[in-house]
Design a protein around this motif. Structure first.
Motif, short mmCIF file in Angstrom:
data_model
loop_
_atom_site.label_atom_id
_atom_site.label_comp_id
_atom_site.label_asym_id
_atom_site.label_seq_id
_atom_site.Cartn_x
_atom_site.Cartn_y
_atom_site.Cartn_z
N LYS A 188 0.83 -1.21 0.00
CA LYS A 188 0.00 0.00 0.00
C LYS A 188 0.87 1.25 0.00
CE LYS A 188 -3.34 0.21 2.90
NZ LYS A 188 -4.06 0.21 4.20
N GLU A 189 0.32 2.29 -0.57
CA GLU A 189 1.00 3.59 -0.51
C GLU A 189 0.88 4.13 0.92
OE1 GLU A 189 2.81 5.28 -2.38
OE2 GLU A 189 2.47 4.70 -4.46
N PRO A 190 1.97 4.67 1.47
CA PRO A 190 1.88 5.24 2.82
C PRO A 190 0.97 6.45 2.84
CG PRO A 190 4.00 5.76 1.81
CD PRO A 190 3.32 4.79 0.90
N GLU A 191 0.28 6.64 3.97
CA GLU A 191 -0.60 7.80 4.11
C GLU A 191 0.23 9.07 4.14
OE1 GLU A 191 -3.18 7.47 7.41
OE2 GLU A 191 -4.07 5.57 6.77
N PHE A 192 -0.28 10.07 3.43
CA PHE A 192 0.46 11.33 3.30
C PHE A 192 -0.07 12.34 4.31
CE2 PHE A 192 1.03 15.60 1.66
CZ PHE A 192 2.38 15.60 1.36
N THR A 193 0.85 13.01 4.99
CA THR A 193 0.50 14.08 5.92
C THR A 193 0.93 15.41 5.32
OG1 THR A 193 0.79 12.62 7.81
CG2 THR A 193 0.78 14.98 8.25
N PRO A 194 -0.01 16.31 5.04
CA PRO A 194 0.38 17.62 4.49
C PRO A 194 1.37 18.34 5.40
CG PRO A 194 -1.99 17.30 4.37
CD PRO A 194 -1.46 16.19 5.22
N VAL A 195 2.31 19.04 4.79
CA VAL A 195 3.37 19.72 5.55
C VAL A 195 3.37 21.21 5.21
CG1 VAL A 195 5.84 19.86 6.00
CG2 VAL A 195 4.78 17.64 5.61
N VAL A 196 3.36 22.05 6.26
CA VAL A 196 3.49 23.50 6.09
C VAL A 196 4.63 23.97 6.99
CG1 VAL A 196 2.39 25.75 6.33
CG2 VAL A 196 1.03 23.77 5.59
N ILE A 197 5.65 24.58 6.40
CA ILE A 197 6.82 25.03 7.15
C ILE A 197 7.04 26.52 6.90
CG2 ILE A 197 9.31 24.74 7.50
CD1 ILE A 197 9.02 21.88 6.48
N VAL A 198 7.17 27.29 7.99
CA VAL A 198 7.45 28.73 7.88
C VAL A 198 8.84 29.00 8.42
CG1 VAL A 198 6.70 31.05 8.51
CG2 VAL A 198 5.00 29.23 8.23
N THR A 199 9.67 29.67 7.63
CA THR A 199 11.04 29.99 8.03
C THR A 199 11.29 31.48 7.83
OG1 THR A 199 11.87 29.42 5.83
CG2 THR A 199 11.91 27.68 7.50
N GLY A 200 12.33 31.99 8.50
CA GLY A 200 12.70 33.39 8.37
C GLY A 200 13.29 33.91 9.66
N SER A 201 13.65 35.19 9.66
CA SER A 201 14.25 35.81 10.85
C SER A 201 13.19 36.06 11.90
CB SER A 201 14.94 37.13 10.47
OG SER A 201 15.95 36.90 9.51
N GLN A 202 13.44 35.55 13.10
CA GLN A 202 12.49 35.73 14.19
C GLN A 202 12.78 37.00 15.00
OE1 GLN A 202 12.74 31.25 15.45
NE2 GLN A 202 10.78 32.02 16.17
N ILE A 203 13.98 37.57 14.82
CA ILE A 203 14.33 38.83 15.50
C ILE A 203 14.94 39.77 14.46
CG2 ILE A 203 15.73 39.91 17.29
CD1 ILE A 203 15.67 37.31 18.82
N VAL A 204 14.34 40.96 14.29
CA VAL A 204 14.86 41.96 13.36
C VAL A 204 14.88 43.32 14.06
CG1 VAL A 204 14.08 40.77 11.29
CG2 VAL A 204 12.57 42.41 12.40
N ASP A 205 15.77 44.20 13.59
CA ASP A 205 15.81 45.57 14.10
C ASP A 205 14.80 46.43 13.35
OD1 ASP A 205 17.78 45.09 15.98
OD2 ASP A 205 19.42 45.54 14.58
N LYS A 206 14.27 47.39 14.04
CA LYS A 206 13.33 48.33 13.43
C LYS A 206 13.99 48.98 12.21
CE LYS A 206 11.02 52.73 14.32
NZ LYS A 206 10.82 53.83 15.31
N GLY A 207 13.28 48.99 11.09
CA GLY A 207 13.81 49.58 9.86
C GLY A 207 14.43 48.56 8.94
N ASP A 208 14.79 47.37 9.47
CA ASP A 208 15.38 46.33 8.63
C ASP A 208 14.28 45.59 7.85
OD1 ASP A 208 17.83 47.03 9.53
OD2 ASP A 208 18.13 45.29 10.82
N GLU A 209 14.72 44.88 6.82
CA GLU A 209 13.78 44.11 6.00
C GLU A 209 13.38 42.82 6.72
OE1 GLU A 209 13.45 42.93 1.31
OE2 GLU A 209 15.27 42.35 2.36
N LEU A 210 12.10 42.48 6.69
CA LEU A 210 11.59 41.24 7.27
C LEU A 210 11.15 40.33 6.13
CD1 LEU A 210 10.54 39.43 9.57
CD2 LEU A 210 8.43 40.79 9.56
N VAL A 211 11.75 39.12 6.06
CA VAL A 211 11.43 38.17 4.99
C VAL A 211 11.04 36.83 5.63
CG1 VAL A 211 12.26 36.95 2.94
CG2 VAL A 211 13.06 39.27 3.42
#
Length: 290
Positions: A139-162
């Motif tokens: 049988k095909e294994p059951e698939f679990t949808p995956v959602v991953i969020v990455t990026g800088s968790q600490i930034v200085d005011k005025g800096d770019e947030l991605v």
């Protein structure tokens, strides 16, 4: 199949039959143990163990083959073919009646969907050919949808947030991704200060959120949600760099050179000088009027 493989197989079968027929009727007749499983189900990519438990096998050979193939897979430990995923594993014991019990188990590693079918475990004797069959299901294994969020968790005011969200679906990439900050939807701005770019790669949808110049109120929980309602969250902190740079340590005593007139020790010295002068003038005046 080449002529050499046919010849090799024929020789092995002939040797197996000769070995089985060379033993007299004094040897106990082998039999399959009644509790042999006849239906095995595994997930694709896992190991399938097909048992063939035999009582009083003696020196007789066991042949594993797939029904309908016409050629053996294994004759005892010998692999007939070029697929190393198939191996024989022997498990031996003696039961309470003193009978020799052996499991001539065939293992299939990294199972594939095309491995599905009926497999035959055969013993050749003088009287007849004994066969035990096992149905293998993959049988095909059951698939679990995956959602991953990455990026800088600490930034200085005025800096770019991605921030980047990778979302993988069961039957392909999700239709769309939506960004939220503290449960409030995030929309791209007309001046380009906030942008959202999406693109697909195989069965994954990738969304990139960019805030060109972060403000203090940009701090919070950023949520990535797919159209399938699969979500993930990343917490972001925005630091006020100007305040942190201008902060001065408290409780540090001032240096001597930093003391200003009219404050601290200078005030005390000035008061003492005025008091002494006043006393001198009063004393001098009293002497004049005597």
């Amino acid at each position: 199949m080449s002529w050499f493989e046919v010849f090799e197989w024929s020789v092995l079968v002939l040797l197996s039959l000769m070995t089985s027929l060379s033993h007299t009727g004094d040897s106990p007749v082998p039999s399959f143990v009644a509790k042999n499983p006849q239906n095995i189900t595994v997930l694709r990519g896992k190991v399938a163990s097909l048992p063939c438990v035999i009582k009083n096998l003696g020196t007789k050979s066991v042949t594993w083959s797939k029904q309908g193939s016409g050629t053996p897979i294994l004759i005892d430990d010998f692999l007939f073919g070029n697929d190393p995923r198939f191996t024989l594993h022997r498990l031996q014991r003696v039961d309470e009646d003193g009978n020799n019990i052996i499991n001539m188990q065939m293992n299939i590693t990294n199972t594939k969907l095309q491995d599905v079918g009926i497999y035959r475990c055969e013993i050749s004797t003088r009287l007849r050919k004994m066969v035990h069959t096992v149905q293998l299901n993959v049988k095909e294994p059951e698939f679990t949808p995956v959602v991953i969020v990455t990026g800088s968790q600490i930034v200085d005011k005025g800096d770019e947030l991605v921030l980047v969200c990778n979302a993988t679906g069961k039957d392909g990439a999700p239709h769309a991704i939506q960004w939220f900050k503290d449960s409030t939807p995030i929309k791209p701005t007309s001046d380009g200060s906030t942008t959202i770019k999406d693109f697909k790669r195989d069965n994954t949808l990738i969304s990139i959120l960019e805030i060109k110049h972060s403000e203090l109120d940009d701090a919070g929980d950023y949520i990535c949600r797919t159209t399938n309602k699969d979500v993930n969250v990343l917490k972001v902190n925005v630091l006020d760099a100007d305040v942190s740079k201008s902060s001065v340590k408290r409780g540090t005593p001032p240096k001597v050179g930093e003391l200003k007139p009219g404050g601290g020790q200078s005030n005390t010295r000035h008061s003492t000088y005025l008091l002494a002068t006043s006393l001198f003038l009063i004393t001098a005046a009293s002497h004049l009027f005597v």
